[in-house]
Write an enzyme that holds these catalytic residues in place. Structure first.
Site, PDB file in Angstrom:
ATOM      1  CB  CYS A   1     -17.979 -15.521  25.659  1.00 56.49           C
ATOM      2  SG  CYS A   1     -15.924 -14.034  25.619  1.00 56.49           S
TER       3      CYS A   1
ATOM      4  CB  CYS B   1     -22.826 -17.078  18.821  1.00 57.25           C
ATOM      5  SG  CYS B   1     -22.168 -18.428  19.282  1.00 57.25           S
TER       6      CYS B   1
ATOM      7  CB  CYS C   1     -19.535 -23.576  23.234  1.00 58.27           C
ATOM      8  SG  CYS C   1     -18.435 -23.589  20.936  1.00 58.27           S
ATOM      9  CB  CYS C   2     -18.045 -19.166  25.588  1.00 65.76           C
ATOM     10  SG  CYS C   2     -19.085 -18.845  24.330  1.00 65.76           S
TER      11      CYS C   2
ATOM     12  CB  CYS D   1     -18.304 -16.715  17.317  1.00 71.58           C
ATOM     13  SG  CYS D   1     -16.571 -17.264  17.954  1.00 71.58           S
TER      14      CYS D   1
END
Length: 415
Positions: free
Chosen positions: A395, A370, A284-285, A367
């Site tokens: 990240c 997170c 995702c990162c 984010c």
């Protein structure tokens, strides 16, 4: 005087100072060996060079070579070739800066000068008028096959030497000791003066980044200030983005995730699939941060960050200036040796707008899904990806494939 490089007359960015002349307030200066120590200690100068006789002892230059951007060797006569020998010795000692030959040299000596390691030749105006630029170009074109461009090695001797003279390790070595005693404003100013090309600062609107943004905007530096909109930012971060643009009357442009990879990720793992595994989170990162960053840094020669060495265990080795070998650019961390307390004090002194979340226990902000507020006694970045146990959580913006911070010698052929 005329300056010849790559077979053509070029503008000279350097100023040669006589011993009786005072050091100017800024710019690239060439001084005598007797003044070089004091000139290198003067942080006002973008770069320092030294001019020496062709009889100079290389040992007398050894301590200064890593910090010298240029060595100018005098050629008092057409028939005196001792300067060529000195150039060879300096290259063998590992000097990667610019070598210049100054004196009454002719085009017939050009190829030999290149072979000895010289990058440029400075000649009197009368010789420049007599020989003309075309003759220097012809001399370069007349080189033998081993000097030609496009041979098996990939570059000519000239191209290899010119590349070495501008190699980033040399630039890092030159800047590192000069940046250390300076404050943030002067570090950024010096970097902009010395580093060629496009410089990019990426902000995530944390307190460190806000201080760097303030310094760039208030000094009017030609450094691009950009950000990454992951699509999952806190509302407070979005509000600060708008407030910062209004405060400094400057637009902060953003890069966004590419729609198709993000849609595929959500379809496979779910909207919050990053909670299920470290691999999912890193994927995702990569989509939301790392890939957009690569677009923001495209074509840049240097990247400015807000990293501090005391932010976490993973970042404790962060230097003021280093090489991002993965991205093949210079990475400047002007707050590397700052403490959080010093940064807070500076933002208060200059009324720099900061994220409201800092007052709510969010010392490191990423984010929204997170990041959580810190518990008493936790380290500064403990609130990031708190469900993971690894103490070296990142990240991916500042690490390579091996999970370590990206630094080290530039790969062969990098620029």
């Amino acid at each position: 005087m005329a300056l010849v490089s790559d077979g053509a007359f070029i503008a000279d960015e350097w100023r040669r100072l006589a011993d009786e002349e005072s050091l100017p307030g800024a710019g690239k200066v060439i001084v005598s060996l007797g003044r070089v120590a004091s000139a290198l200690a003067d942080s006002r100068h973008a770069a320092v060079g030294v001019y020496v006789a062709n009889t100079a002892d290389p040992k007398a230059l050894a301590d200064f070579l890593p910090r010298l951007a240029l060595v100018d060797i005098a050629f008092p006569a057409f028939t005196d070739g001792r300067g060529f020998s000195l150039a060879r010795l300096l290259r063998r000692q590992g000097y990667a800066g610019e070598l210049r030959a100054s004196g009454r040299l002719a085009p017939d000596q050009y190829l030999h000068a290149i072979g000895c390691g010289f990058d440029a030749i400075e000649i009197p105006d009368d010789l420049a008028a007599h020989h003309g630029e075309a003759n220097w170009g012809k001399a370069l074109d007349a080189r033998s096959l081993s000097y030609q461009r496009g041979v098996a090695a990939g570059r000519s001797i000239l191209e290899r030497r010119r590349k070495a003279s501008h190699a980033k390790p040399s630039l890092v070595e030159i800047l590192a000791p000069r940046l250390a005693p300076l404050d943030l404003d002067h570090r950024l100013r010096l970097a902009r003066e010395v580093i060629p090309g496009r410089i990019v600062f990426t902000t995530s609107f944390g307190i460190e980044d806000q201080l760097v943004t303030h310094s760039i905007f208030t000094q009017g530096l030609e450094i691009d200030v950009v950000t990454i909109d992951t699509g999952r930012l806190f509302e407070e971060t979005i509000a600060l983005w708008e407030k910062t643009e209004a405060r400094y009357a400057r637009r902060i442009h953003a890069a966004y995730s590419q729609a198709l990879p993000l849609a595929d990720y959500v379809a496979e793992h779910g909207v919050n699939g990053f909670y299920r595994s470290v691999e999912n989170r890193k994927a995702c990162c990569h989509i939301r941060k790392v890939e957009p960053l690569s677009r923001l840094l495209a074509g840049a020669t240097a990247w400015v960050t807000g990293l501090r060495a005391d932010q976490s265990q993973a970042r404790e080795g962060v230097a003021l200036i280093e090489l991002d070998a993965e991205r093949r650019l210079v990475k400047l961390n002007p707050l590397a040796d700052y403490t959080r307390e010093a940064i807070v004090a500076a933002t208060e002194e200059f009324s720099v707008p900061v994220n409201e979340l800092h007052e709510k226990g969010f010392l490191s902000i990423g984010c929204a899904p997170c990041t959580r507020a810190l518990e008493p006694g936790e380290s500064e970045r403990a609130g990031r990806w708190w469900w993971e146990e690894d103490e070296k959580k990142e990240c991916g913006l500042h690490v390579g494939p091996d999970g370590r911070l990206t630094r080290g010698p530039a790969p062969e052929g990098s620029q």
